[in-house]
Design an enzyme around this catalytic site. Structure first.
Site, PDB file in Angstrom:
ATOM      1  N   CYS A  26      -1.251  -4.939   6.237  1.00 18.00           N
ATOM      2  CA  CYS A  26      -2.195  -5.377   5.200  1.00 18.00           C
ATOM      3  C   CYS A  26      -2.581  -6.852   5.321  1.00 18.00           C
ATOM      4  O   CYS A  26      -3.484  -7.309   4.636  1.00 18.00           O
ATOM      5  CB  CYS A  26      -1.638  -5.086   3.810  1.00 18.00           C
ATOM      6  SG  CYS A  26      -1.601  -3.315   3.451  1.00 18.00           S
ATOM      7  N   HIS A  76     -19.060  -3.222  -1.468  1.00 12.96           N
ATOM      8  CA  HIS A  76     -19.420  -3.726  -0.143  1.00 12.96           C
ATOM      9  C   HIS A  76     -19.289  -5.244  -0.046  1.00 12.96           C
ATOM     10  O   HIS A  76     -20.045  -5.911   0.654  1.00 12.96           O
ATOM     11  CB  HIS A  76     -20.812  -3.250   0.279  1.00 12.96           C
ATOM     12  CG  HIS A  76     -20.799  -1.822   0.710  1.00 12.96           C
ATOM     13  ND1 HIS A  76     -20.852  -0.785  -0.202  1.00 12.96           N
ATOM     14  CD2 HIS A  76     -20.708  -1.256   1.931  1.00 12.96           C
ATOM     15  CE1 HIS A  76     -20.800   0.359   0.459  1.00 12.96           C
ATOM     16  NE2 HIS A  76     -20.707   0.107   1.751  1.00 12.96           N
ATOM     17  N   GLU A 140      -6.359   2.351  -4.637  1.00 19.29           N
ATOM     18  CA  GLU A 140      -6.665   1.704  -3.362  1.00 19.29           C
ATOM     19  C   GLU A 140      -6.789   2.772  -2.269  1.00 19.29           C
ATOM     20  O   GLU A 140      -7.602   2.655  -1.361  1.00 19.29           O
ATOM     21  CB  GLU A 140      -5.557   0.717  -3.012  1.00 19.29           C
ATOM     22  CG  GLU A 140      -5.854  -0.140  -1.810  1.00 19.29           C
ATOM     23  CD  GLU A 140      -4.817  -1.218  -1.627  1.00 19.29           C
ATOM     24  OE1 GLU A 140      -5.098  -2.362  -2.037  1.00 19.29           O
ATOM     25  OE2 GLU A 140      -3.737  -0.909  -1.090  1.00 19.29           O
TER      26      GLU A 140
END
EC number: 4.1.2.50
Length: 158
Positions: A26, A76, A140
């Site tokens: 991550c 985005h 997530e």
């Protein structure tokens, strides 16, 4: 006696992030298809003949408000902690890049809290009646999420 009823609206958006100090993958730049579940609590409206009669709030109004105040800003975009200076400098060098700078590392836990804090005032007493955001769940991945809750507060009785 007036009853508190809850409704939930689901929205989705795509965003990139990284957890700069993470010991695993991550720490790398990556993205997710986030799912956002918003639960609002309030009284069912009983205004005869009104378009929203029998509702807490029209689901399309929830979507429009959430899009305006959060989803359109994060969709985005690259969500980045202001302390991630090397990457932030790089992104600022990309003209027109959609970057959202945050005061917290963009973990799902922090993003859920930020989203709740952004949206709770938007829905509070929305359209002139007692209403509140009582639960926000941010996925997530399909298997990993964070949840923020606030107790529903009943309106004062006359």
């Amino acid at each position: 006696m007036n009853k508190q009823v809850s409704i939930t609206r689901r929205l989705e958006f795509d965003a990139g992030h990284r957890i700069p100090n993470h010991g695993g993958q991550c720490r790398n730049i990556h993205g997710h298809r986030y799912r956002l579940d918003l639960t609002l609590s309030g009284e069912v409206l009983h205004r005869e003949g009104a378009a929203d009669e029998g509702m807490i709030l029209d689901f399309s109004d929830i979507k429009a408000l959430a899009n305006q105040h959060l989803v359109d800003k994060w969709d985005h975009a690259f969500l980045i902690h202001r302390g991630d200076t090397a990457l932030l400098e790089f992104l600022r060098g990309m003209e027109g890049h959609k970057t959202v700078v945050l005061d917290a590392i963009p973990t799902v836990e922090n993003l859920a809290q930020i989203a709740f804090d952004m949206l709770a005032p938007v829905f509070k007493d929305c359209f002139g009646h007692h209403l509140q955001l009582t639960r926000l769940v941010l996925f997530e991945t399909p298997n990993c999420w964070a949840e923020v809750t606030a107790p529903a507060v009943a309106p004062a009785q006359d």
